[in-house]
Write an enzyme that holds these catalytic residues in place. Structure first.
Site, short mmCIF file in Angstrom:
data_model
loop_
_atom_site.label_atom_id
_atom_site.label_comp_id
_atom_site.label_asym_id
_atom_site.label_seq_id
_atom_site.Cartn_x
_atom_site.Cartn_y
_atom_site.Cartn_z
N GLY A 241 0.82 -1.16 -0.10
CA GLY A 241 0.16 -0.27 -0.12
C GLY A 241 0.84 1.46 0.00
O GLY A 241 2.04 1.37 0.05
N CYS A 267 10.93 -1.65 5.59
CA CYS A 267 10.24 -1.55 4.19
C CYS A 267 8.96 -0.59 4.56
O CYS A 267 9.41 0.75 4.70
CB CYS A 267 9.58 -2.81 4.04
SG CYS A 267 10.88 -4.10 3.90
N PHE A 268 7.62 -0.90 4.63
CA PHE A 268 6.63 0.00 4.87
C PHE A 268 6.84 0.60 6.19
O PHE A 268 6.44 1.95 6.52
CB PHE A 268 5.47 -0.81 4.78
CG PHE A 268 3.91 0.00 4.75
CD1 PHE A 268 3.84 0.92 3.67
CD2 PHE A 268 3.02 -0.20 5.73
CE1 PHE A 268 2.87 1.70 3.42
CE2 PHE A 268 1.91 0.57 5.49
CZ PHE A 268 1.72 1.52 4.26
N GLN A 271 8.89 3.87 5.55
CA GLN A 271 8.14 5.00 5.36
C GLN A 271 7.07 5.53 6.40
O GLN A 271 6.99 7.03 6.22
CB GLN A 271 7.24 4.54 3.81
CG GLN A 271 8.04 3.97 2.63
CD GLN A 271 7.27 2.93 2.13
OE1 GLN A 271 6.21 2.93 2.01
NE2 GLN A 271 8.08 2.22 1.13
N HIS A 359 14.72 -5.61 3.42
CA HIS A 359 14.39 -6.86 4.19
C HIS A 359 15.59 -7.40 4.89
O HIS A 359 16.28 -8.16 4.17
CB HIS A 359 13.60 -7.84 3.32
CG HIS A 359 12.30 -7.59 2.99
ND1 HIS A 359 11.14 -8.12 3.46
CD2 HIS A 359 11.75 -6.98 1.81
CE1 HIS A 359 10.08 -7.54 2.76
NE2 HIS A 359 10.60 -6.92 1.76
N GLU A 361 15.64 -9.61 6.79
CA GLU A 361 15.53 -11.30 7.18
C GLU A 361 15.66 -12.07 5.80
O GLU A 361 16.09 -12.98 5.80
CB GLU A 361 14.04 -11.53 7.64
CG GLU A 361 12.91 -11.34 6.77
CD GLU A 361 12.74 -10.27 5.93
OE1 GLU A 361 12.05 -10.04 4.76
OE2 GLU A 361 13.10 -9.20 6.38
#
Length: 390
Positions: A241, A267-268, A271, A359, A361
């Site tokens: 999204g 990641c998200f 942001q 990421h 991981e």
């Protein structure tokens, strides 16, 4: 808008990929039959397709694999990153006709059919990738089986009436509905509140391995619900999204920062951390997706090869320390993407909070950025020690 899944490879079935600019590519159905819509993006990994497909960050996206041969290792129960396949659709050039791996217990096309994922094979994926790199990510649709026979004008109308990725809040589609707990491994540090915006199992495993009792909370969690577990820190996961459409998660994060709780976002989550600090975000032309993205860690000067999946980025000064517009002290960009100098990490200098845009991981690799979980652990341990001395 997938139709009821039927197995695509029992008979040769036609399929067509339609992009919103009118570009069309004809191929063969792969996975479920029917129609699916989403943002068409490309992923550059030559392996790890199972982890890509089951990454909730890809919800709402039709994923094109740039590697030409996909599916030869099948699917297994150990490498899945979540409870299902999340991509809106799947595009490959040459699907493997056989599964050749001792760990596999299903084929890729059987799994796509089971989860109702409409795909297409047998098209020139290099041509589609080059087109997206030039024109940018765009809406598209895969029409297979009987739907491939729809008039081209009707197919294009369906695609252009689909929602844009910009402005979409998709967290509710992928988040857990009830909290789940994973016990700490080794020396226990304390409870960690993980806001599930699309978290991957490998992330949970890495956090637990660092001594955190991982409490995965629904994306609707409030600051009261977070504080109720007596957390030593808070973690924001990856997810799909537009960060500009997640005002509630930004407001919650500011409450977390006001509580002086250590924070790590990926990641998200990067942001949303940027937005919580008072920075803006913007949509990238075609995003970063795949497992070979070079990133500079400014603290060490080391170049890491990292795994990405993001179509949005934080707008921040790259080469200077600046004051948080939202009042959280000094901030610096900690990591920079070397392909296009996109912000790939943020670090607050006056509060225990940092984030990265990729990421750490990285299942199924690379593992260059795995140290970030250790860095988070060190931040939390130091914060707890500082509290004990007061």
């Amino acid at each position: 808008m997938n139709h009821t899944p039927t197995k695509a490879h029992t008979l040769p079935q036609p399929a067509v990929l339609v992009l919103e600019d009118g570009t069309r590519h004809r191929g063969r159905a792969y996975g479920a039959l029917g129609t699916t819509l989403g943002e068409v993006v490309f992923a550059t990994g030559m392996s790890g397709y199972q982890e890509t497909l089951t990454d909730p960050s890809y919800a709402g996206q039709i994923v094109l694999q740039t590697a030409p041969h996909i599916g030869n290792t099948g699917m297994n129960d150990e490498d899945t990153e979540s409870r299902r396949v999340w991509v809106a659709g799947y595009i490959v050039r040459d699907p493997s006709r056989v599964v050749s791996n001792w760990r596999a217990n299903a084929s890729l096309d059987d799994t796509l059919t089971r989860d109702g994922i409409v795909g297409i094979s047998g098209i020139d994926t290099r041509a589609v990738t080059r087109h997206i790199r030039s024109a940018g990510s765009m809406r598209g649709g895969i029409f297979s089986g009987p739907d491939a026979a729809l008039e081209p004008e009707e197919q294009l109308r369906i695609v252009t009436e689909a929602p844009q990725m910009a402005g979409q809040n998709l967290s509710a589609q992928v988040s857990v509905e009830v909290a789940a707990i994973t016990p700490a491994a080794g020396d226990r540090i304390g409870n960690l509140a993980v806001l599930d915006l699309g978290v991957k199992q490998a992330t949970i495993d890495n956090l637990a391995a660092r001594g955190f009792e991982v409490h995965v909370l629904p994306q609707t969690a409030t600051i009261e619900e977070i504080k109720a577990i007596d957390p030593v820190a808070v973690f924001y996961s990856n997810g799909p999204g537009d960060p500009a459409a997640s005002d509630g998660h930004v407001a919650l994060l500011r409450e977390v920062l006001d509580e002086k709780l250590p924070f790590f976002g990926i990641c998200f989550g990067n942001q949303l951390f940027g937005r919580a600090l008072g920075l803006g975000t913007y949509k990238l032309p075609f995003g970063h997706r795949g497992i070979n993205q070079p990133v500079l860690d400014k603290a060490t000067g080391r170049v890491e090869i990292t795994a990405h999946n993001h179509g949005f980025a934080v707008d921040a000064p790259l080469d200077e320390t600046f004051d948080s517009p939202a009042g959280y002290g000094r901030v610096e960009v900690s990591h920079i993407g070397l392909n296009d100098r996109v912000v790939e990490g943020l670090r607050a200098l006056d509060i225990p909070a940092f984030s990265v845009q990729y990421h750490p991981e990285a299942a199924a690799g690379p593992h260059d950025a795995n140290y970030l979980f250790d860095r988070f652990r060190d931040v939390v341990v130091a914060h707890l020690a500082q509290k004990d001395t007061k």
